[in-house]
Design a protein around this motif. Structure first.
Motif, PDB file in Angstrom:
ATOM      1  N   SER A   1     -39.313  11.220  64.980  1.00  0.00           N
ATOM      2  CA  SER A   1     -40.176  12.053  65.815  1.00  0.00           C
ATOM      3  C   SER A   1     -40.657  11.213  66.993  1.00  0.00           C
ATOM      4  N   TYR A   2     -40.360  11.661  68.190  1.00  0.00           N
ATOM      5  CA  TYR A   2     -40.762  10.942  69.390  1.00  0.00           C
ATOM      6  C   TYR A   2     -42.025  11.581  69.969  1.00  0.00           C
ATOM      7  N   PRO A   3     -42.954  10.764  70.475  1.00  0.00           N
ATOM      8  CA  PRO A   3     -44.159  11.326  71.107  1.00  0.00           C
ATOM      9  C   PRO A   3     -43.794  12.109  72.376  1.00  0.00           C
ATOM     10  N   VAL A   4     -44.643  13.043  72.743  1.00  0.00           N
ATOM     11  CA  VAL A   4     -44.418  13.868  73.933  1.00  0.00           C
ATOM     12  C   VAL A   4     -44.290  12.980  75.174  1.00  0.00           C
ATOM     13  N   GLU A   5     -45.061  11.904  75.227  1.00  0.00           N
ATOM     14  CA  GLU A   5     -45.021  11.008  76.391  1.00  0.00           C
ATOM     15  C   GLU A   5     -43.629  10.397  76.564  1.00  0.00           C
ATOM     16  N   VAL A   6     -43.001  10.000  75.448  1.00  0.00           N
ATOM     17  CA  VAL A   6     -41.653   9.417  75.510  1.00  0.00           C
ATOM     18  C   VAL A   6     -40.662  10.472  75.991  1.00  0.00           C
ATOM     19  N   LYS A   7     -40.802  11.688  75.487  1.00  0.00           N
ATOM     20  CA  LYS A   7     -39.899  12.768  75.881  1.00  0.00           C
ATOM     21  C   LYS A   7     -40.018  13.055  77.381  1.00  0.00           C
TER      22      LYS A   7
ATOM     23  N   VAL B   1     -54.985  28.354  78.300  1.00  0.00           N
ATOM     24  CA  VAL B   1     -55.162  27.914  79.684  1.00  0.00           C
ATOM     25  C   VAL B   1     -54.954  26.398  79.791  1.00  0.00           C
ATOM     26  N   LYS B   2     -55.451  25.647  78.812  1.00  0.00           N
ATOM     27  CA  LYS B   2     -55.259  24.189  78.831  1.00  0.00           C
ATOM     28  C   LYS B   2     -53.778  23.826  78.740  1.00  0.00           C
ATOM     29  N   ALA B   3     -53.044  24.519  77.883  1.00  0.00           N
ATOM     30  CA  ALA B   3     -51.611  24.256  77.742  1.00  0.00           C
ATOM     31  C   ALA B   3     -50.866  24.591  79.032  1.00  0.00           C
ATOM     32  N   GLU B   4     -51.228  25.695  79.644  1.00  0.00           N
ATOM     33  CA  GLU B   4     -50.589  26.076  80.908  1.00  0.00           C
ATOM     34  C   GLU B   4     -50.926  25.061  82.002  1.00  0.00           C
ATOM     35  N   ASN B   5     -52.163  24.607  82.026  1.00  0.00           N
ATOM     36  CA  ASN B   5     -52.584  23.601  83.004  1.00  0.00           C
ATOM     37  C   ASN B   5     -51.807  22.297  82.807  1.00  0.00           C
ATOM     38  N   ARG B   6     -51.640  21.879  81.548  1.00  0.00           N
ATOM     39  CA  ARG B   6     -50.888  20.652  81.254  1.00  0.00           C
ATOM     40  C   ARG B   6     -49.440  20.796  81.710  1.00  0.00           C
ATOM     41  N   PHE B   7     -48.844  21.968  81.471  1.00  0.00           N
ATOM     42  CA  PHE B   7     -47.464  22.234  81.887  1.00  0.00           C
ATOM     43  C   PHE B   7     -47.329  22.146  83.402  1.00  0.00           C
ATOM     44  N   LEU B   8     -48.256  22.765  84.122  1.00  0.00           N
ATOM     45  CA  LEU B   8     -48.191  22.759  85.591  1.00  0.00           C
ATOM     46  C   LEU B   8     -48.401  21.352  86.152  1.00  0.00           C
ATOM     47  N   LYS B   9     -49.294  20.579  85.546  1.00  0.00           N
ATOM     48  CA  LYS B   9     -49.501  19.199  85.995  1.00  0.00           C
ATOM     49  C   LYS B   9     -48.243  18.368  85.787  1.00  0.00           C
ATOM     50  N   GLN B  10     -47.566  18.569  84.653  1.00  0.00           N
ATOM     51  CA  GLN B  10     -46.334  17.841  84.384  1.00  0.00           C
ATOM     52  C   GLN B  10     -45.271  18.197  85.416  1.00  0.00           C
ATOM     53  N   GLN B  11     -45.185  19.459  85.762  1.00  0.00           N
ATOM     54  CA  GLN B  11     -44.206  19.873  86.756  1.00  0.00           C
ATOM     55  C   GLN B  11     -44.516  19.250  88.115  1.00  0.00           C
ATOM     56  N   LEU B  12     -45.794  19.220  88.487  1.00  0.00           N
ATOM     57  CA  LEU B  12     -46.189  18.613  89.757  1.00  0.00           C
ATOM     58  C   LEU B  12     -45.866  17.125  89.780  1.00  0.00           C
ATOM     59  N   ASP B  13     -46.129  16.438  88.671  1.00  0.00           N
ATOM     60  CA  ASP B  13     -45.832  15.007  88.601  1.00  0.00           C
ATOM     61  C   ASP B  13     -44.350  14.743  88.812  1.00  0.00           C
ATOM     62  N   VAL B  14     -43.517  15.555  88.181  1.00  0.00           N
ATOM     63  CA  VAL B  14     -42.073  15.377  88.327  1.00  0.00           C
ATOM     64  C   VAL B  14     -41.650  15.654  89.769  1.00  0.00           C
ATOM     65  N   LEU B  15     -42.195  16.709  90.370  1.00  0.00           N
ATOM     66  CA  LEU B  15     -41.850  17.027  91.753  1.00  0.00           C
ATOM     67  C   LEU B  15     -42.300  15.927  92.708  1.00  0.00           C
ATOM     68  N   LYS B  16     -43.466  15.360  92.475  1.00  0.00           N
ATOM     69  CA  LYS B  16     -43.956  14.275  93.329  1.00  0.00           C
ATOM     70  C   LYS B  16     -43.027  13.068  93.247  1.00  0.00           C
ATOM     71  N   LYS B  17     -42.595  12.727  92.021  1.00  0.00           N
ATOM     72  CA  LYS B  17     -41.683  11.593  91.856  1.00  0.00           C
ATOM     73  C   LYS B  17     -40.338  11.885  92.521  1.00  0.00           C
ATOM     74  N   TYR B  18     -39.874  13.117  92.406  1.00  0.00           N
ATOM     75  CA  TYR B  18     -38.615  13.493  93.029  1.00  0.00           C
ATOM     76  C   TYR B  18     -38.706  13.391  94.556  1.00  0.00           C
ATOM     77  N   MET B  19     -39.823  13.875  95.103  1.00  0.00           N
ATOM     78  CA  MET B  19     -40.019  13.799  96.556  1.00  0.00           C
ATOM     79  C   MET B  19     -40.085  12.349  97.024  1.00  0.00           C
ATOM     80  N   GLU B  20     -40.710  11.498  96.221  1.00  0.00           N
ATOM     81  CA  GLU B  20     -40.793  10.076  96.563  1.00  0.00           C
ATOM     82  C   GLU B  20     -39.392   9.450  96.570  1.00  0.00           C
TER      83      GLU B  20
END
Length: 101
Positions: free
Chosen positions: A6-12, A78-97
């Motif tokens: 079982s891998y932690p969510v952070e590793v995934k 709402v917290k789960a949806e917020n976490r999902f959206l933040k993760q998506q933003l983080d990935v997009l920011k890294k991609y843009m960089e």
């Protein structure tokens, strides 16, 4: 017979971000200690389909997560949806960089 890992969510999420950044599969597996290439492919498939809630499921429980998570309150939803959206933003920011480089 092998044991399930079982891998932690952070590793995934880190594995998904590395793959989106173009890091080779073998390098991701070595760096994060992932044993099976198929596991990484499954995580990427879930990410592309927007099923990030599945990354939090325990080993062997995939069958019960087909309809998404069950929330006990609106606040948890709402917290789960917020976490999902933040993760998506983080990935997009890294991609843009990476694109700027």
């Amino acid at each position: 017979m092998s044991t399930r890992v079982s891998y932690p969510v952070e590793v995934k999420m880190q594995a998904i971000q590395m793959r989106l950044a173009g890091v080779p599969v073998k390098e991701v597996m070595e760096k994060l200690g992932i044993r099976n290439v198929t596991q990484l492919k499954v995580w990427m498939k879930w990410y592309r389909k927007g099923e990030l809630h599945r990354l939090e499921q325990p080993v062997g429980k995939q069958y019960s997560f087909g309809k998404g998570p069950e929330f006990t309150s609106e606040l948890e939803k709402v917290k789960a949806e917020n976490r999902f959206l933040k993760q998506q933003l983080d990935v997009l920011k890294k991609y843009m960089e990476l694109e700027r480089r």
